[in-house]
Scaffold this motif. Structure first.
Motif, PDB file in Angstrom:
ATOM      1  N   UNK A  74       0.816  -1.210   0.000  1.00 14.63           N
ATOM      2  CA  UNK A  74       0.000   0.000   0.000  1.00 14.63           C
ATOM      3  C   UNK A  74       0.850   1.260   0.000  1.00 14.63           C
ATOM      4  N   UNK A  75       0.188   2.368  -0.130  1.00 15.44           N
ATOM      5  CA  UNK A  75       0.887   3.658  -0.185  1.00 15.44           C
ATOM      6  C   UNK A  75       1.335   4.118   1.202  1.00 15.44           C
ATOM      7  N   UNK A  76       2.297   5.008   1.220  1.00 20.29           N
ATOM      8  CA  UNK A  76       2.752   5.620   2.479  1.00 20.29           C
ATOM      9  C   UNK A  76       1.581   6.364   3.132  1.00 20.29           C
ATOM     10  N   UNK A  77       0.779   7.018   2.321  1.00 21.96           N
ATOM     11  CA  UNK A  77      -0.379   7.761   2.839  1.00 21.96           C
ATOM     12  C   UNK A  77      -1.309   6.842   3.630  1.00 21.96           C
ATOM     13  N   UNK A  78      -1.537   5.642   3.124  1.00 22.52           N
ATOM     14  CA  UNK A  78      -2.415   4.686   3.821  1.00 22.52           C
ATOM     15  C   UNK A  78      -1.797   4.213   5.134  1.00 22.52           C
ATOM     16  N   UNK A  79      -0.487   4.012   5.143  1.00 29.78           N
ATOM     17  CA  UNK A  79       0.194   3.605   6.379  1.00 29.78           C
ATOM     18  C   UNK A  79       0.091   4.717   7.429  1.00 29.78           C
ATOM     19  N   UNK A  80       0.330   5.949   7.000  1.00 30.85           N
ATOM     20  CA  UNK A  80       0.248   7.079   7.936  1.00 30.85           C
ATOM     21  C   UNK A  80      -1.175   7.230   8.464  1.00 30.85           C
ATOM     22  N   UNK A  81      -2.172   7.023   7.609  1.00 29.07           N
ATOM     23  CA  UNK A  81      -3.572   7.122   8.037  1.00 29.07           C
ATOM     24  C   UNK A  81      -3.896   6.029   9.053  1.00 29.07           C
ATOM     25  N   UNK A  82      -3.354   4.845   8.859  1.00 27.64           N
ATOM     26  CA  UNK A  82      -3.576   3.745   9.794  1.00 27.64           C
ATOM     27  C   UNK A  82      -2.990   4.082  11.165  1.00 27.64           C
ATOM     28  N   UNK A  83      -1.777   4.626  11.165  1.00 32.14           N
ATOM     29  CA  UNK A  83      -1.144   5.037  12.433  1.00 32.14           C
ATOM     30  C   UNK A  83      -1.970   6.137  13.090  1.00 32.14           C
ATOM     31  N   UNK A  84      -2.315   7.163  12.339  1.00 34.00           N
ATOM     32  CA  UNK A  84      -3.066   8.304  12.878  1.00 34.00           C
ATOM     33  C   UNK A  84      -4.422   7.889  13.454  1.00 34.00           C
ATOM     34  N   UNK A  85      -5.074   6.906  12.815  1.00 32.23           N
ATOM     35  CA  UNK A  85      -6.392   6.464  13.284  1.00 32.23           C
ATOM     36  C   UNK A  85      -6.307   5.801  14.665  1.00 32.23           C
ATOM     37  N   UNK A  86      -5.265   5.015  14.894  1.00 33.39           N
ATOM     38  CA  UNK A  86      -5.158   4.297  16.159  1.00 33.39           C
ATOM     39  C   UNK A  86      -4.238   4.928  17.173  1.00 33.39           C
ATOM     40  N   UNK A  87      -3.363   5.804  16.721  1.00 35.66           N
ATOM     41  CA  UNK A  87      -2.350   6.393  17.594  1.00 35.66           C
ATOM     42  C   UNK A  87      -2.041   7.811  17.106  1.00 35.66           C
ATOM     43  N   UNK A  88      -3.003   8.747  17.231  1.00 35.25           N
ATOM     44  CA  UNK A  88      -2.842  10.081  16.650  1.00 35.25           C
ATOM     45  C   UNK A  88      -1.665  10.890  17.191  1.00 35.25           C
ATOM     46  N   UNK A  89      -1.170  10.565  18.378  1.00 38.24           N
ATOM     47  CA  UNK A  89      -0.026  11.299  18.924  1.00 38.24           C
ATOM     48  C   UNK A  89       1.300  10.595  18.631  1.00 38.24           C
ATOM     49  N   UNK A  90       1.242   9.453  17.955  1.00 37.87           N
ATOM     50  CA  UNK A  90       2.421   8.667  17.620  1.00 37.87           C
ATOM     51  C   UNK A  90       3.217   8.296  18.870  1.00 37.87           C
ATOM     52  N   UNK A  91       2.514   8.006  19.953  1.00 37.46           N
ATOM     53  CA  UNK A  91       3.223   7.611  21.182  1.00 37.46           C
ATOM     54  C   UNK A  91       3.832   6.225  20.993  1.00 37.46           C
ATOM     55  N   UNK A  92       4.863   5.935  21.762  1.00 41.10           N
ATOM     56  CA  UNK A  92       5.530   4.637  21.700  1.00 41.10           C
ATOM     57  C   UNK A  92       4.662   3.614  22.418  1.00 41.10           C
ATOM     58  N   UNK A  93       4.259   2.560  21.729  1.00 41.72           N
ATOM     59  CA  UNK A  93       3.355   1.549  22.274  1.00 41.72           C
ATOM     60  C   UNK A  93       4.094   0.386  22.936  1.00 41.72           C
ATOM     61  N   UNK A  94       5.398   0.482  23.046  1.00 44.04           N
ATOM     62  CA  UNK A  94       6.200  -0.626  23.595  1.00 44.04           C
ATOM     63  C   UNK A  94       5.753  -1.019  24.995  1.00 44.04           C
ATOM     64  N   UNK A  95       5.498  -0.044  25.856  1.00 40.72           N
ATOM     65  CA  UNK A  95       5.094  -0.351  27.232  1.00 40.72           C
ATOM     66  C   UNK A  95       3.776  -1.131  27.264  1.00 40.72           C
TER      67      UNK A  95
END
Length: 99
Positions: A74-95
């Motif tokens: 898929x496109x970079x735009x779709x990947x960024x939209x997927x991240x933004x939809x679930x994690x709009x602040x781009x926080x680290x989900x490791x914890x």
């Protein structure tokens, strides 16, 4: 780190809207730890992709691999939209995956 089998697709990022990497693994906490610590030679180490910004768990490795291929195709735009939809602040989900 505990050893467990849980197929997952994930996205690592260098920073918000930065370089992203899509991967698949059977042990997400271990794999993300390897990326964060620079233990994995290759793309993520070269580009500083150390932040887990998105992941999706799957019932089978076959499903996880199919989803990884879909995302990589898929496109970079779709990947960024997927991240933004679930994690709009781009926080680290490791914890969250280590809890």
């Amino acid at each position: 780190m505990q050893r467990h089998f849980q197929p997952a697709v994930y996205i690592m990022a260098s920073q918000r809207n930065g370089t992203t990497y899509v991967g698949v693994t059977s042990n997400l906490p271990q794999r993300v730890f390897q990326h964060r610590e620079g233990l994995v030679a290759g793309f993520t180490k070269r580009h500083g992709c150390k932040t887990l910004v998105w992941f999706e768990l799957h019932a089978t490795m076959e499903h996880a691999i199919a989803r990884e291929k879909q995302l990589k195709g898929g496109s970079r735009r779709k990947k960024l939209a997927l991240i933004e939809a679930g994690n709009p602040t781009w926080r680290d989900l490791f914890a969250e995956i280590c809890a």
